[in-house]
Design an enzyme around this catalytic site. Structure first.
Site, mmCIF file in Angstrom:
data_model
loop_
_atom_site.group_PDB
_atom_site.id
_atom_site.type_symbol
_atom_site.label_atom_id
_atom_site.label_comp_id
_atom_site.label_asym_id
_atom_site.label_seq_id
_atom_site.Cartn_x
_atom_site.Cartn_y
_atom_site.Cartn_z
ATOM 1 C CD GLU D 59 97.890 9.867 -7.534
ATOM 2 O OE1 GLU D 59 97.764 9.926 -8.771
ATOM 3 O OE2 GLU D 59 97.293 10.632 -6.762
ATOM 4 C CG HIS D 126 88.651 10.821 -0.140
ATOM 5 N ND1 HIS D 126 87.751 10.749 -1.182
ATOM 6 C CD2 HIS D 126 89.560 11.761 -0.513
ATOM 7 C CE1 HIS D 126 88.098 11.615 -2.131
ATOM 8 N NE2 HIS D 126 89.187 12.236 -1.747
#
Ligand SMILES: Cc1ncc(C[n+]2csc(CCOP(=O)(O)OP(=O)(O)O)c2C)c(N)n1
Ligand SMILES: Cc1ncc(C[n+]2csc(CCOP(=O)(O)OP(=O)(O)O)c2C)c(N)n1
Ligand SMILES: [Mg+2]
Ligand SMILES: [Mg+2]
Lengths: 346, 322, 346, 322
Positions: D59, D126
């Protein structure tokens, strides 16, 4: 049968004779870097610089080679100790003094200081402090060039052996290899990250062995030897430009200063200072000049003098210039003014 | 004897290492003869061999390692070299340390020290105050000591707490604050402190801004106004009761924080006070934060960016007129 | 002269004959893992599981070897596809069904689900999703043991080839080597990270070549061969326990399922499925059992049946149990209740 | 024809790729035949060869690469697989993208798409809503579209903006929201929208909570109360004027956000309204956020953790009585 991965042999550098054809050109940038940094140190000691001063003493040979082989169109991501390379790449001397002295006319306009400067529009990226972060930024800049169909460009990013342990560095190396961009990463192992010696930084035998694990080509380098620096880094730039995989060069030197000028580096044992990698690359280069009679004594003295004059002028210029003022500042963090958040409760 | 805020932090760690063998210190340059970028661990590596350890430049792994050790019963203290670099440990802090007790029932007693806040010439990456980000996420206690005494007792308390604590120590206070001696016991964690009593206006602040607020109160006292200054001490948990009690006395609220303006501790205090003490307020609550730009390097810009006594006085004066 | 770092030769695995002494024990855990995961898949298809189901089909041989050589006192950090290893390390079957089915009695009490479970007090760490994060956590757990003067312990952390590209993984590997903790890292290259094939994940020839750059000892492994898995991973655990440097094992398999059960993996080309690494390790092990006559057919059938019965029971247990309820939940993210922040405006 | 929120995001990206050769999409699994974990880029890799690229699980480097490309004139769109993983890119976003224009004068036109918010069974890692963290730091525009139309026009706008934009798309809305067709042009960025008019109480919300708020308004309408629902659209910049104008009409304020309670968008709205519109309020402002724990996996727990129509109705009813 199952076997452990083989260690790569540690490649050795050999002193090149005669010196690299750009030896003197490189030396002159090193001289200028050393001169301006010594001057900054004395200004700092005199209380004339706010914040820190971070110099590249002992690393000028590696650094200059990082900048010297790049063209205007290439991308350069220098770090803390890369004054020589910045000059070689084209950074104006006055950028340095303006930034350190907080002139409103410097590239950072007093908003950022010291080594945290750059001219992204001229392809010299402005480092953030967080080590390792600039590698992937360089990759992205190279991808942009490829997207646009440019040819024949490379990028070069600098790192210290300390920064190599940061996650961002790893991700940047790996993504460079995945994208197969023409990148050279020059890592300088100056044996310390601030006060921390190598043995608390990493535990592999040789950092150049990381190259293979990323799919880079890896080279070791004696960073005290200017000719070797020019050969190896110049070669890496050439190979990257020619379409070879990304290149990692790991140079060995000793940081010949404190981490910053606030730091007396008393944690460096005397014994370390006597190691071959502790040689002062500038002195070594000078000795080569004398030994091989590359310059006569007058020219050398003239070069020195010119460097000193240039530095004095650049400092005088910056010192004359206005400092930024809070009341006149444009306090918007974004260029799209109409999107600046209006809190209105000040 | 006189002891600085920084020395108090060092002394607290020395005491912790002495009293509790589960404690160790982990971070960049904390060990050796060096003792940290700010010398907060000076001499400790020698005094406590093997328990004050230098680390690689690996913020994520530093905190991850501390988490693993804490799960296994240790009480690690992590020093981030600057709060600003904790952005790289944020995932471990928020998503690992911050969620672990909720998920597994096993608490994670780590203390992360964040040298925070602005000082002259430090620039965008060595000046940040990150308490609001850590307080926003669940699972963390966020301390922001404003005095030498609190710096000492709160750090000792932080390590005693079974859950993760973010300990924001202010770099400007390191040398600027002095006390005569170290205290025995401080206020309990989670309790705010009335740092100065007054009846005209409540200033709520924390960390270095408490000093600026006290200076502002001093200045306005000369004009006959009595400001009450509340030092939050921890921004999470936030001691709403003490703030409300003060606002009940004064009817006016000004919140001062050094971090960026959007969201954050000052917004949170105002949201709580207006929610629970709306009728107590005689005037619109106000706040002062840093400006909404990165923190500038140049002292001229920095002093305009950061809240200070001058703009606290100005805002308070305006609020007192309402 | 200057030279590139040498690539290490790719170590080859050889099929061990006769099989590893713990072959059958390992096989039985694999069977149980396959059985429960197949059952979970059918429950998921039937709409009886909320959220995702992530299975380790094709990776049971590697995984079981990760758990099998660990003792109670060791630290295990399993990931997504480690059901077999979790069993071998001692995870109760009912933990799996309770977590997937959201029983209030499971180790995560409905607060977390599926593979995000663990029993940290029993040395099985509870993974967070962010890949790479658990390596340094394992290092810290091992340091704690060393601080306390424990002896003879190891830690084992699992990772996929995808997770190896995360910065956290790099930092965890490096810090393990710096701290010289007895760590084994088992990386399973199943050729995909979700839908992304190896060529967009990394660009080195062989991931095991990363070992040397960290100061780990590195081993390659055919992950479809149970005996090889037991030899290589068992050997790595033994070496770590004996005080050798940290160990990296890189196993090659194919993920024989979707990333999760919501994913049909239609992006995997048929040709990949015909590669040697695409063999089903469970079938291969079964063939070995038959070929070498390690078990008679009835015993094999009885083992299967017993696995099925155990799974059915565990599912029935979990299904009977109460679900958590919002109104009865203890909504505190910290154990020190008096420090829970009281917003009071709900 | 009917188009979902998710399809609108895909269509916006298709249009952007078609109209502007500087645009490329970068992220995990966005390419190939796959088209992203949520299929937001389905088919685009094939339609725009070489411009929709899969990345490693990195990321930090994904965003770093986008920043470098943006500095060099490109307009990258980054897809984070889930907002929750952007914690690992946070340093590049806050400290590199967010500071670059201020420091160098060169803006960084990246768009980072964050699939945000809770859905059933997604659990602690999530489900997160991270807008408050990004809005707190300087240098970023933070979009939180609540409708199919905004999902489309705001993403197009995000890429057009010369500065970094955090585009928070809500996963729950992906399939749950449908529109008849895609709009031409939307409201300008930075303008809030009155999603429903009313005179009794102002509900300020954004992203998925707009739908919950509208449902609550519907329900209370049956009891004769008229709620005005303001959709912030961007939480930074925050359109205080539109909110104030609404509160001027209603005298009552309820803020609803899905992120954690301490110091986020709801606190910021209340701080602004009480500061600039204190006299407009007839009652204490209220807010509803998620609970201060990680987001639970189990649907029973999740529905208690997340703000929803029911508790909006309850809180609004209480506020209407005051
Ligand atoms: C991610 C990160 N953590 C911490 C720091 C603080 N810091 C600044 S320079 C430095 C040492 C850097 O060592 P190295 O990379 O070897 O470079 P050198 O200073 O030796 O040239 C540290 C720890 C930083 N800049 N970035
Ligand atoms: C840091 C991070 N980014 C993204 C994700 C989302 N994600 C979950 S699993 C996965 C693929 C993992 O690939 P690999 O590590 O090879 O393990 P495998 O699934 O193949 O076993 C991704 C991208 C994640 N979990 N962590
Ligand atoms: Mg170094
Ligand atoms: Mg994989």
């Amino acid at each position: 049968m199952l076997q452990t991965a083989q260690r790569t042999g540690k490649p050795k550098t050999k002193k090149a004779t005669p010196p690299h054809e750009r030896f003197l050109e490189a030396f002159r940038w090193m001289l200028l870097a050393r001169t301006v940094e010594e001057k900054l140190v004395s200004l700092y000691r005199g209380g004339l610089i706010t914040g820190g001063v971070y110099i590249g003493k002992g690393q000028e040979a590696v650094s200059v080679a990082c900048g010297l082989f790049l063209q205007k169109n290439d991308i350069f991501a220098p770090l803390i100790r890369d004054q020589a390379g910045r000059f070689a790449f084209g950074e104006p001397l006055v950028d340095v003094t303006r930034t350190y002295l907080g002139s409103r006319l410097g590239p950072m306009r007093g908003r950022d200081g010291n080594i945290h400067r750059g001219r992204p529009r001229d392809n010299q990226l402005a480092m953030i402090s967080h080590l390792g972060a600039m590698v992937s930024v360089t990759v992205g800049a190279l991808m942009a060039k490829r997207f646009r169909g440019e040819k024949n460009f490379v990028g070069l990013a600098c790192i210290g052996e300390g920064g190599m342990q940061a996650g961002a560095f790893h991700e940047g190396m790996n993504i460079a290899a995945v994208e197969q961009v023409p990148l050279v990463v020059v890592a300088t192992n100056n044996h310390y990250a601030y006060s921390t010696p190598n043995d608390r930084e990493f535990a592999c035998d040789d950092l150049v062995d990381r190259a293979i694990g990323y799919g880079f080509e890896g080279y070791s380098l004696d960073g005290t030897d200017l000719s070797a620096c020019l050969d190896v880094i110049g070669g890496a730039v050439k190979r990257a430009r020619a379409g070879r995989p990304p290149q990692l060069v790991v140079a060995e030197v000793l940081r010949l200063s404190g981490h910053g000028e606030h730091d007396d580096a008393s944690y460096v044992p005397e014994e370390v200072k006597r190691q071959p990698f502790a040689r002062d690359c500038l002195k070594v280069a000078e000795q080569t000049i004398i030994d091989l009679n590359l310059l006569d004594a007058e020219t050398l003295a003239a070069w020195r003098k010119e460097a000193a004059t240039q530095v004095d002028e650049a400092i005088a210029t910056a010192q004359k210039e206005a400092a930024p003022e809070g009341g006149k500042e444009d306090w918007s963090a974004i260029s799209t003014r109409e999107l600046a958040d209006q809190i209105n409760d000040e | 004897m006189s002891i600085t805020y920084l020395e108090a932090i060092r002394e607290a760690q020395a005491k912790l290492l002495r009293d509790d063998e589960r404690v160790f210190i982990y971070g960049q340059d904390v060990g050796g003869t060096f003792g940290g970028a700010f010398k907060a661990t000076k001499g400790l590596a020698k005094e406590f061999p093997g328990r004050v350890l230098n680390t690689p430049i690996s913020e994520d792994a530093i905190v991850g390692t501390a988490i693993g050790a804490a799960i296994q019963g240790m009480r690690p203290i992590v020093e981030m070299q600057f709060a600003d670099f904790s952005s790289l440990a944020l995932n471990q802090i928020l998503n690992n340390a911050g969620t672990h007790y909720w998920r597994t029932g096993v608490p994670v007693p780590i203390t992360v020290r964040l040298p925070s806040g602005g000082t002259k010439g430090s620039g965008p990456f060595h000046s940040q105050s990150m308490e609001s980000i850590y307080a926003h996420y669940p699972g963390l206690t966020v301390m922001t000591p404003a005095t030498v005494e609190d710096a000492y007792t709160m750090l000792i308390e932080a390590v005693a707490i079974d859950d993760p604590v973010i300990y924001c120590e202010h770099k400007y206070l390191y040398y600027h604050l002095k006390a005569d001696k170290l205290p025995g016991k401080g206020l309990p964690t989670g309790h705010a402190r009335v740092a100065r009593e007054g009846r005209d206006l409540t200033v709520v602040s924390y960390s270095a801004m408490v000093q600026e607020s006290l200076a502002a109160a001093e200045e306005l006292a000369r004009e006959g106004f009595e400001l009450e200054v509340v030092d939050l001490r921890t921004v999470k948990p936030l001691d709403t009761d003490t703030v409300l009690a003060s606002v009940a006395r004064t009817g006016r609220l000004l919140c001062v924080g050094e971090s960026f303006p959007w969201g954050g501790a000052t917004a949170e205090v105002i949201a709580r006070v207006t929610n629970q003490g709306f009728h107590l307020l005689d005037a619109a609550p106000q706040r002062i934060n840093a400006k909404d730009t990165p923190i500038p390097y140049h002292p001229n810009l920095w002093s305009a960016h950061r809240p200070n006594t001058k703009n606290i006085v100005a805002k308070a004066r305006q609020l007192l007129r309402e």
